[in-house]
Design an enzyme around this catalytic site. Structure first.
Site, short mmCIF file in Angstrom:
data_model
loop_
_atom_site.label_atom_id
_atom_site.label_comp_id
_atom_site.label_asym_id
_atom_site.label_seq_id
_atom_site.Cartn_x
_atom_site.Cartn_y
_atom_site.Cartn_z
N ILE A 52 67.72 11.41 34.33
CA ILE A 52 67.12 10.96 33.08
C ILE A 52 67.94 9.83 32.46
O ILE A 52 69.17 9.92 32.36
CB ILE A 52 67.04 12.13 32.07
CG1 ILE A 52 66.31 13.30 32.71
CG2 ILE A 52 66.40 11.70 30.77
CD1 ILE A 52 66.49 14.60 31.98
N CYS A 53 67.25 8.78 32.06
CA CYS A 53 67.88 7.67 31.35
C CYS A 53 67.82 8.00 29.86
O CYS A 53 66.81 7.77 29.20
CB CYS A 53 67.14 6.37 31.66
SG CYS A 53 67.86 4.93 30.88
#
Length: 117
Positions: A52-53
């Site tokens: 996840i960014c």
């Protein structure tokens, strides 16, 4: 320590439960856990490998964040993507240019995940 969780949220006009893992190193809480979706995702801020960014999992981490804060931030990101910081450029483009196609694609991926489990 490895923790498997389910997170229920609205993604692309579809309410679903998504599986993810949180892996805590011995450096936790000074370093963030490694968080990855196990469920297949189509989202501007989620990489193909499920990572996840998200700023609080990267450069904005603070030892005050607990699991609840992490999950709340992820849930917020799922509902309100940031196409300006894309991990999935195709999803970011669709989200910005054609929300109807984006929502259709998300729905397809979510429905496929129901049969994959």
């Amino acid at each position: 320590m490895l923790l498997y969780l389910g997170l229920m949220t609205l993604l692309g006009m579809v309410v679903s439960t998504f599986k993810l893992t949180l892996q805590f190193s011995e450096d936790y809480p000074n370093k963030p856990p490694t968080v990855r979706f196990v469920s297949r995702m189509f989202h501007p801020n989620i990489y193909a490998d499920g990572s996840i960014c998200l700023d609080i999992l990267q450069n904005q981490w603070s030892p005050i964040y607990d699991v609840a804060a992490i999950l709340t931030s992820i849930q917020s990101l799922l509902c309100d993507p940031n196409p300006n910081s894309p991990a999935n450029s195709e999803a970011a483009r669709m989200f910005s240019e054609n929300k109807r196609d984006y929502n259709r694609r998300v729905r397809e991926v979510v429905e496929q995940s129901w049969t994959a489990d």
